[in-house]
Design a protein around this motif. Sequence first.
Motif, PDB file in Angstrom:
ATOM      1  N   UNK A 150       5.526  -3.657 -13.224  1.00 48.67           N
ATOM      2  CA  UNK A 150       5.722  -4.622 -12.119  1.00 48.67           C
ATOM      3  C   UNK A 150       6.038  -3.815 -10.867  1.00 48.67           C
ATOM      4  N   UNK A 151       5.277  -4.124  -9.817  1.00 52.47           N
ATOM      5  CA  UNK A 151       5.585  -3.512  -8.512  1.00 52.47           C
ATOM      6  C   UNK A 151       6.020  -4.643  -7.587  1.00 52.47           C
ATOM      7  N   UNK A 152       7.279  -4.685  -7.310  1.00 50.53           N
ATOM      8  CA  UNK A 152       7.830  -5.793  -6.531  1.00 50.53           C
ATOM      9  C   UNK A 152       7.726  -5.477  -5.060  1.00 50.53           C
ATOM     10  N   UNK A 208      -2.103  -9.981  -9.193  1.00 53.11           N
ATOM     11  CA  UNK A 208      -1.570  -9.795  -7.839  1.00 53.11           C
ATOM     12  C   UNK A 208      -1.005 -11.136  -7.418  1.00 53.11           C
ATOM     13  N   UNK A 209       0.330 -11.199  -7.298  1.00 55.00           N
ATOM     14  CA  UNK A 209       1.010 -12.438  -6.997  1.00 55.00           C
ATOM     15  C   UNK A 209       1.231 -12.559  -5.485  1.00 55.00           C
ATOM     16  N   UNK A 210       0.981 -13.754  -5.005  1.00 56.79           N
ATOM     17  CA  UNK A 210       1.248 -14.053  -3.595  1.00 56.79           C
ATOM     18  C   UNK A 210       1.994 -15.380  -3.514  1.00 56.79           C
ATOM     19  N   UNK A 264       7.659 -18.799  -5.533  1.00 55.75           N
ATOM     20  CA  UNK A 264       9.015 -18.205  -5.576  1.00 55.75           C
ATOM     21  C   UNK A 264       9.097 -16.876  -4.838  1.00 55.75           C
ATOM     22  N   UNK A 265       7.985 -16.290  -4.599  1.00 51.79           N
ATOM     23  CA  UNK A 265       8.004 -15.012  -3.881  1.00 51.79           C
ATOM     24  C   UNK A 265       8.428 -15.175  -2.434  1.00 51.79           C
ATOM     25  N   UNK A 266       8.310 -16.362  -1.881  1.00 55.15           N
ATOM     26  CA  UNK A 266       8.613 -16.699  -0.482  1.00 55.15           C
ATOM     27  C   UNK A 266       7.565 -16.087   0.448  1.00 55.15           C
ATOM     28  N   UNK A 267       7.501 -14.786   0.353  1.00 56.29           N
ATOM     29  CA  UNK A 267       6.458 -14.071   1.109  1.00 56.29           C
ATOM     30  C   UNK A 267       6.293 -12.702   0.478  1.00 56.29           C
ATOM     31  N   UNK A 268       5.066 -12.146   0.552  1.00 62.92           N
ATOM     32  CA  UNK A 268       4.873 -10.811  -0.004  1.00 62.92           C
ATOM     33  C   UNK A 268       3.827 -10.785  -1.108  1.00 62.92           C
ATOM     34  N   UNK A 269       3.577  -9.546  -1.614  1.00 65.26           N
ATOM     35  CA  UNK A 269       2.591  -9.346  -2.672  1.00 65.26           C
ATOM     36  C   UNK A 269       3.203  -8.479  -3.740  1.00 65.26           C
ATOM     37  N   UNK A 270       2.934  -8.825  -5.019  1.00 70.44           N
ATOM     38  CA  UNK A 270       3.456  -8.024  -6.126  1.00 70.44           C
ATOM     39  C   UNK A 270       2.344  -7.775  -7.142  1.00 70.44           C
ATOM     40  N   UNK A 307       0.856  -1.212   0.000  1.00 77.11           N
ATOM     41  CA  UNK A 307       0.000   0.000   0.000  1.00 77.11           C
ATOM     42  C   UNK A 307       0.878   1.242   0.000  1.00 77.11           C
ATOM     43  N   UNK A 308       1.929   1.189   0.803  1.00 76.28           N
ATOM     44  CA  UNK A 308       2.845   2.345   0.882  1.00 76.28           C
ATOM     45  C   UNK A 308       3.500   2.600  -0.474  1.00 76.28           C
ATOM     46  N   UNK A 309       3.878   1.495  -1.099  1.00 75.75           N
ATOM     47  CA  UNK A 309       4.517   1.643  -2.412  1.00 75.75           C
ATOM     48  C   UNK A 309       3.569   2.217  -3.439  1.00 75.75           C
ATOM     49  N   UNK A 310       2.277   1.766  -3.357  1.00 76.17           N
ATOM     50  CA  UNK A 310       1.308   2.301  -4.304  1.00 76.17           C
ATOM     51  C   UNK A 310       1.111   3.780  -4.044  1.00 76.17           C
ATOM     52  N   UNK A 311       1.069   4.127  -2.789  1.00 71.64           N
ATOM     53  CA  UNK A 311       0.910   5.540  -2.451  1.00 71.64           C
ATOM     54  C   UNK A 311       2.038   6.390  -3.023  1.00 71.64           C
ATOM     55  N   UNK A 312       3.247   5.783  -3.074  1.00 76.03           N
ATOM     56  CA  UNK A 312       4.406   6.558  -3.550  1.00 76.03           C
ATOM     57  C   UNK A 312       4.498   6.584  -5.084  1.00 76.03           C
ATOM     58  N   UNK A 313       3.583   5.827  -5.768  1.00 73.40           N
ATOM     59  CA  UNK A 313       3.596   5.820  -7.226  1.00 73.40           C
ATOM     60  C   UNK A 313       3.041   7.143  -7.770  1.00 73.40           C
ATOM     61  N   UNK A 314       3.460   7.536  -8.913  1.00 75.40           N
ATOM     62  CA  UNK A 314       2.877   8.742  -9.502  1.00 75.40           C
ATOM     63  C   UNK A 314       1.395   8.541  -9.800  1.00 75.40           C
TER      64      UNK A 314
END
Lengths: 237, 245
Positions: free
Chosen positions: B225-227, B177-179, B212-218, B154-161
């Motif tokens: 791509x938002x890693x 949305x990869x999990x 392969x993500x191990x943990x997290x959302x992309x 969410x923070x990363x999306x907020x920082x997107x233009x």
Amino acid sequence: MNSPLESAVLFHLGPIPITQAVVTTWAIMVVLVLAAFLLTRRLDLRPSRRQAALELVVATLDTQIVATSEADPAPYRGFIGTLFLYTLVANWSSLLPGIDPPTAQLETDAALAALVFLSVIWFGVRSGGVGGYLRSFAAPNPVMIPLNMLESVTRVFSMFVRLFGNVMSGVFVIGIVASLAGLLVPIPLMALDLLTGLVQAYIFAVLAMVFITATVEDGKARTADADPTNLSEQKDI
Amino acid sequence: MTINWWTLGLQAVNVLILVWLLSRVFWRPVAEAIARRQDVVQTMLNDAKTAHDSAAAALAEVGTTRAGMAAEREALLSEATRKAEAAAKAALADASRQAKTLLKAAQTTAARETDAARAKAAAASAALAVDIARKLLGRLETAEVQAAFLHLLVTAIDQMPPKDRAALLKAETRVDLLSAVDLDAAAKAKVANAVGKALGGAPELNFVTDPDLIAGFELRTPHFVLRNSWQADLAAIQKDLKNAI
């Protein structure tokens, strides 16, 4: 036995009486010449014993001449050598039975002495000329001229008398002894006569060479004294 | 005592004739034979002396030649020695120069190989570390971790233009949305709600599971791509480690 002071005339050739000494001399001449001719027929560079003996005789004679005269022996070899050979053979001819040696006769010895006297003159004149020969009488100084002239005769006369006396006495003694003591006793005396004959021949030849050399040397010395071009050489000597 | 002068004269003539005859047939031939032999011997001696002198001259010439040869030999030896010394010195200098070059090249190669080996070892170490971290982080797939990654997303999306956020909201854009694990419906709703809120709209999300993500959302689109996962973090860390070597 005939007197040795008398010549036995065997025959005459016209007015010339031929004595035994003359005939014996002719025989000796024939023997010597024939022997010399036969011995010297083949002389080679590689000498045989015969040639070596002949060369020894000639070399010995040359040595004696050189020892006496210190000059080339060639001019004197024939005269001195023949004088020695003839005198020797003549002296030794007494060993042949019935032969009296020619040197036991006055005429033969006088003839030999006369030949020596003439040879002195001949060699003296040939070496230094007539002047040189005459000047040889002035050696060592002109005062000696009469004595030297007298000596030139007396020394030859002494040679003649010496040879005659020795040979004649030997023959005479042997004849006397043989007439007294038979055949064997004279043999030692004949051997002594051989030695006497050799010595007398040697003395006669050597004295002849000495006289010739003295005259030649005196003539040369006087000639050199008279030649001013030889002064420097004489000083060097 | 009387003297027969005829006999005296005859004897003198006889002896003179004998002197002449013996001179011709005895004294002169024998003396000439002696002189002839002396001449022959003297000639032989002269020839021998000439031969001896010639031999001595030849020997001297040989000696001179030998001395010349010895001198020439010495000169040649000296010249050869000088050339050999010069060649040896040049060869030594060349060898030294080549050795220095080889040594320098070897040092360079060794340094390069050392650097390569070190880089390889570092890369291997980084890969190993990342692998270890991946395995360790793989055990931490918990709700708290998902919540944390959702917050980070969410923070990363907020920082997107805003332009990029608007592009993600377009109807024709398919957003994956990869999990790391399959999400249940509540979890998907929670994630979709948080992402829509951050984007300011309601995007059509396609939930994809990628272990392969191990943990997290992309977030992924064909052009974007938002890693936001352990995989991306580990990849970044591995890249940083690789660049640091």
